[in-house]
Design an enzyme around this catalytic site. Structure first.
Site, PDB file in Angstrom:
ATOM      1  N   MET A 230       0.860  -1.185   0.000  1.00 48.10           N
ATOM      2  CA  MET A 230       0.000   0.000   0.000  1.00 48.10           C
ATOM      3  C   MET A 230       0.894   1.230   0.000  1.00 48.10           C
ATOM      4  SD  MET A 230      -2.961   1.178   2.685  1.00 48.10           S
ATOM      5  CE  MET A 230      -3.869   2.702   2.418  1.00 48.10           C
ATOM      6  N   LEU A 231       0.646   2.127  -0.935  1.00 52.15           N
ATOM      7  CA  LEU A 231       1.470   3.339  -1.038  1.00 52.15           C
ATOM      8  C   LEU A 231       0.627   4.504  -1.525  1.00 52.15           C
ATOM      9  CD1 LEU A 231       4.250   4.752  -1.003  1.00 52.15           C
ATOM     10  CD2 LEU A 231       4.538   4.023  -3.386  1.00 52.15           C
ATOM     11  N   GLN A 237       0.331  12.617   0.506  1.00 56.71           N
ATOM     12  CA  GLN A 237       0.277  12.054   1.861  1.00 56.71           C
ATOM     13  C   GLN A 237      -0.221  13.085   2.869  1.00 56.71           C
ATOM     14  OE1 GLN A 237       4.140  10.369   2.717  1.00 56.71           O
ATOM     15  NE2 GLN A 237       3.959   8.795   1.131  1.00 56.71           N
ATOM     16  N   GLY A 240      -5.592  12.106   3.857  1.00 56.07           N
ATOM     17  CA  GLY A 240      -6.679  11.179   4.150  1.00 56.07           C
ATOM     18  C   GLY A 240      -6.941  10.140   3.076  1.00 56.07           C
ATOM     19  N   GLU A 265      -0.026  -8.306   5.221  1.00 57.13           N
ATOM     20  CA  GLU A 265       1.273  -8.983   5.251  1.00 57.13           C
ATOM     21  C   GLU A 265       2.318  -8.062   5.875  1.00 57.13           C
ATOM     22  OE1 GLU A 265       4.684 -10.464   2.063  1.00 57.13           O
ATOM     23  OE2 GLU A 265       2.613 -10.198   1.419  1.00 57.13           O
TER      24      GLU A 265
END
Length: 445
Positions: A230-231, A237, A240, A265
């Site tokens: 997830m990025l 950034q 939200g 993970e």
């Protein structure tokens, strides 16, 4: 010795911090190429340049990696003021270009004019896959609401494979232990966030971030989606988008009857905080998490309702309970505060009690041709063509038998042995439930 020290000092001038040398951009307009405010740097570069995150052999090194904001077409160029082999014989500079080429896909531009010509075609780019969610965030600088959309895509979408190859390169710079996934595995799902913006009267899309989810099989007929990557890209950034993306993914899987629960993970600390926020938001409206029931303690009703309605597992439900219980607790009240602290303490010491109970169950006894195994982890190995059958009983503290599972198989193929072991694993999970006092498992060979 003094001469060697002087040489080392001169060579040290040719060491560059790669986190500072690498310059990244998401380009929307040609003028962004010269605007330093649109530039951002990696958090990590050790996976490409080693643990020291240093490139040797250059002064004033700049590694330019510019991406068109939507389709992520790439401009790659290296600039420097001087190179070590221009002044020192028999000293070679690091091959920076080859290292970057290992992670970015072919087809990138090395010429600014070619890159600008691709930028003019950006109006044709459209997001991949199926639209799941649209939301708006107010931008103070622009003085208006900006619209964002979340899509679910897969490798059957035309052009998505090539787009993903460009997108995943950002992982190397912003996730400490990132690795590229096997995109030929059909069990991967991809969730993408895009910003809608206007350019010369046309609506365009800019890449904001993404998430990959792998759908694991759970015996006998369920799946367990696991968040792998997830990025949210640095320019977006803190606005939200991560919460919007994670909540959208949860809601997507909540509607599937085959999904057992959703996990992650090796989650980072920041991801755990984000997940806590999203799960609390989802759970707070459930009746079982009302203030009255929260003060009565953690219950099986919470576990069941969170799992069935929201696909949240027991461990995460417990975290949500403690957060909501803390909100409902008046910490200025000595009795309420003490009750909350004791409740958390019981959860912390629970695993130690469980380990003690499991140790006491590690016993074996024999009755004729049958073998009674109280610890189901001791499932026997089967030789070729050997038959096996048995049953498992589990009891509650009141000594009432809650259920029995019959097991039988013949070891003709390795897969059948695997099914028996998976059954044993499922029974081991039953043993850990608080409402089960003991499990006895008998195998007949």
């Amino acid at each position: 010795m003094a001469g060697l020290t002087a040489m080392e000092k001169k060579l040290a001038e040719y060491k560059c911090n790669t986190n500072e040398a690498i310059q990244l951009k998401l380009v929307r307009f040609p003028e962004d190429l010269e605007d330093e405010n649109t530039t951002f740097n990696p958090e990590y570069s050790h996976q490409v340049f080693g643990d020291d995150e240093v490139a040797f052999g250059y002064k004033g090194l700049k590694i330019l990696l510019y991406y068109i904001a939507g389709n992520l077409s790439t401009l790659f160029r290296i600039e420097y003021a001087s190179k070590v082999n221009e002044k020192f014989d028999c000293v070679e500079a690091d091959d920076v270009e080859s290292k970057i080429r290992e992670i970015i896909p072919p087809g990138f531009c090395t010429n600014t004019d070619d890159f600008v010509s691709l930028l003019e075609k950006e109006v044709n780019f459209k997001p991949f896959g199926m639209l799941l969610h649209t939301y708006s965030i107010h931008n103070e600088e622009a003085g208006e609401d900006i619209t964002y959309q979340i899509y679910k895509a897969d490798m059957t979408c035309p052009g998505f494979r090539e787009y993903h190859e460009r997108l995943q390169t950002f992982l190397m710079w912003f996730i400490e232990t990132a690795s590229f996934i096997d995109v030929d595995d059909e069990r991967w799902n991809y969730f993408l966030v895009f910003e809608k913006y206007n350019k010369d009267g046309a609506t365009l899309f800019a890449t904001v971030g993404y998430m990959t989810v792998y759908n694991y099989y759970v015996y006998p007929d369920k799946t367990r989606p696991r968040v792998s990557q997830m990025l949210i890209l640095p320019p977006f950034q803190g606005e939200g988008h991560g919460a919007q993306l994670l909540e959208t993914v949860h809601r997507y899987y909540m509607s599937s009857p085959t999904v057992l629960d959703i996990t992650a993970e090796d989650p980072s600390e920041n991801y755990v905080k984000l997940r806590d926020f999203v799960l609390v938001k989802l759970c707070q409206d459930l009746l079982c998490f009302s203030p009255v029931k929260l003060m009565q303690g953690f219950s099986q009703e919470m576990v069941t309702e969170a799992q069935q309605k929201l696909k949240i597992n027991k461990q995460h439900t417990r975290r949500v309970y403690e957060i909501l219980r803390l909100r409902a607790t008046n910490m200025g009240d000595a009795e309420q505060s003490r009750s909350y602290r004791l409740d958390v303490k019981r959860r912390l010491i629970g695993p130690y009690k469980t380990r003690g109970r499991e140790k006491s169950l590690e016993k074996m006894s024999y009755f004729g041709s049958s073998k009674l195994i109280s610890d189901i982890r001791l499932a026997p190995r089967l030789e070729k063509s050997q038959e096996i059958s048995g049953f498992c009983k589990f009891k509650a503290p009141n000594s009432l038998t809650l259920g029995q599972i019959n097991i039988s198989a013949e070891k003709k193929e390795p897969k059948q042995h695997h099914l028996i072991i998976k059954t044993a694993v499922e029974l081991n999970h039953l043993l850990r439930q608080s409402w089960i006092e003991s499990v006895s498992l008998s195998w007949y060979t």
